[in-house]
Design a protein around this motif. Structure first.
Motif, PDB file in Angstrom:
ATOM      1  N   HIS A 286     -10.968  -2.515  -3.676  1.00 37.51           N
ATOM      2  CA  HIS A 286     -11.662  -3.056  -2.507  1.00 37.51           C
ATOM      3  C   HIS A 286     -12.995  -2.354  -2.321  1.00 37.51           C
ATOM      4  N   ARG A 287     -13.878  -3.011  -1.592  1.00 40.27           N
ATOM      5  CA  ARG A 287     -15.186  -2.420  -1.288  1.00 40.27           C
ATOM      6  C   ARG A 287     -15.121  -1.489  -0.084  1.00 40.27           C
ATOM      7  N   GLN A 288     -13.972  -1.413   0.555  1.00 33.82           N
ATOM      8  CA  GLN A 288     -13.808  -0.597   1.754  1.00 33.82           C
ATOM      9  C   GLN A 288     -12.882   0.589   1.454  1.00 33.82           C
ATOM     10  N   ASP A 289     -13.063   1.671   2.203  1.00 29.05           N
ATOM     11  CA  ASP A 289     -12.076   2.740   2.198  1.00 29.05           C
ATOM     12  C   ASP A 289     -10.804   2.191   2.829  1.00 29.05           C
ATOM     13  N   GLU A 290      -9.661   2.722   2.389  1.00 32.15           N
ATOM     14  CA  GLU A 290      -8.372   2.274   2.930  1.00 32.15           C
ATOM     15  C   GLU A 290      -7.494   3.470   3.263  1.00 32.15           C
ATOM     16  N   VAL A 291      -6.659   3.292   4.263  1.00 36.17           N
ATOM     17  CA  VAL A 291      -5.572   4.224   4.544  1.00 36.17           C
ATOM     18  C   VAL A 291      -4.294   3.409   4.572  1.00 36.17           C
ATOM     19  N   TYR A 292      -3.317   3.847   3.787  1.00 39.58           N
ATOM     20  CA  TYR A 292      -1.991   3.228   3.775  1.00 39.58           C
ATOM     21  C   TYR A 292      -1.033   4.100   4.571  1.00 39.58           C
TER      22      TYR A 292
ATOM     23  N   ALA B 189       7.200   6.684   0.536  1.00 43.01           N
ATOM     24  CA  ALA B 189       8.365   6.216   1.294  1.00 43.01           C
ATOM     25  C   ALA B 189       7.977   6.238   2.765  1.00 43.01           C
ATOM     26  N   ARG B 190       8.899   5.802   3.604  1.00 36.33           N
ATOM     27  CA  ARG B 190       8.642   5.760   5.048  1.00 36.33           C
ATOM     28  C   ARG B 190       7.963   7.052   5.509  1.00 36.33           C
ATOM     29  N   GLY B 191       6.824   6.889   6.195  1.00 36.95           N
ATOM     30  CA  GLY B 191       6.090   8.019   6.729  1.00 36.95           C
ATOM     31  C   GLY B 191       4.956   8.514   5.847  1.00 36.95           C
ATOM     32  N   SER B 192       4.889   8.054   4.602  1.00 37.08           N
ATOM     33  CA  SER B 192       3.799   8.473   3.710  1.00 37.08           C
ATOM     34  C   SER B 192       2.470   7.895   4.186  1.00 37.08           C
ATOM     35  N   VAL B 193       1.418   8.691   4.065  1.00 34.30           N
ATOM     36  CA  VAL B 193       0.063   8.258   4.387  1.00 34.30           C
ATOM     37  C   VAL B 193      -0.815   8.598   3.185  1.00 34.30           C
ATOM     38  N   VAL B 194      -1.554   7.599   2.679  1.00 30.70           N
ATOM     39  CA  VAL B 194      -2.392   7.798   1.500  1.00 30.70           C
ATOM     40  C   VAL B 194      -3.771   7.198   1.757  1.00 30.70           C
ATOM     41  N   TYR B 195      -4.797   7.965   1.410  1.00 29.15           N
ATOM     42  CA  TYR B 195      -6.178   7.497   1.494  1.00 29.15           C
ATOM     43  C   TYR B 195      -6.610   7.004   0.123  1.00 29.15           C
ATOM     44  N   VAL B 196      -7.259   5.837   0.082  1.00 34.30           N
ATOM     45  CA  VAL B 196      -7.791   5.262  -1.152  1.00 34.30           C
ATOM     46  C   VAL B 196      -9.287   5.016  -0.949  1.00 34.30           C
ATOM     47  N   PRO B 197     -10.139   5.723  -1.703  1.00 34.04           N
ATOM     48  CA  PRO B 197     -11.587   5.500  -1.562  1.00 34.04           C
ATOM     49  C   PRO B 197     -11.995   4.113  -2.036  1.00 34.04           C
ATOM     50  N   ALA B 198     -13.052   3.598  -1.465  1.00 33.57           N
ATOM     51  CA  ALA B 198     -13.591   2.298  -1.863  1.00 33.57           C
ATOM     52  C   ALA B 198     -13.872   2.272  -3.356  1.00 33.57           C
ATOM     53  N   GLY B 199     -13.539   1.138  -3.987  1.00 29.22           N
ATOM     54  CA  GLY B 199     -13.856   0.931  -5.386  1.00 29.22           C
ATOM     55  C   GLY B 199     -12.905   1.542  -6.387  1.00 29.22           C
ATOM     56  N   VAL B 200     -11.925   2.320  -5.948  1.00 28.07           N
ATOM     57  CA  VAL B 200     -11.004   2.981  -6.868  1.00 28.07           C
ATOM     58  C   VAL B 200      -9.806   2.068  -7.143  1.00 28.07           C
ATOM     59  N   PRO B 201      -9.479   1.823  -8.420  1.00 27.98           N
ATOM     60  CA  PRO B 201      -8.300   1.008  -8.739  1.00 27.98           C
ATOM     61  C   PRO B 201      -7.025   1.660  -8.196  1.00 27.98           C
ATOM     62  N   HIS B 202      -6.125   0.833  -7.679  1.00 27.86           N
ATOM     63  CA  HIS B 202      -4.867   1.346  -7.130  1.00 27.86           C
ATOM     64  C   HIS B 202      -3.822   0.247  -7.124  1.00 27.86           C
TER      65      HIS B 202
END
Length: 105
Positions: A47-53, A72-85
């Motif tokens: 994505h072109r945007q930063d994301e938080v899951y 799993a339940r409760g996990s939080v992950v940051y994904v920078p814009a443009g990075v494959p995931h």
């Protein structure tokens, strides 16, 4: 104020027959509910945007760039814009709250 109930969001997502339901869109961010069933495939592209899951329920592996983690339940992950995931090895139905900044699309 805008308030939401997970049960209502899940019902709306199912009624719209999609894996993703954007339920909040504001000037600087958007929020959605993403669903992948056990054994399913994640078709995401970077994505072109930063994301938080934020994982609401379920279990899977998540690869971001070259790194993989178990979520799993409760996990939080940051994904920078443009990075494959991708989520993979989904062992329990996965429900994830996704925050995009700036808003998706």
């Amino acid at each position: 104020m805008k308030a939401f109930r997970l049960e209502d969001l899940e019902a709306e997502r199912v009624a719209n027959d999609g894996a993703y339901l954007q339920f909040l869109r504001e000037r600087h961010m958007s929020v959605g509910l993403y669903a992948l069933d056990r054994g399913g495939q994640d078709p995401q592209q970077p994505h072109r945007q930063d994301e938080v899951y934020f994982v609401v329920s379920g279990r899977a592996a998540l690869t971001v760039g070259e790194e993989t983690t178990q979520v799993a339940r409760g996990s939080v992950v940051y994904v920078p814009a443009g990075v494959p995931h991708k989520f993979h090895h989904i062992s329990e139905d996965l429900r994830v709250m996704v925050v995009f900044a700036p808003p998706e699309g």
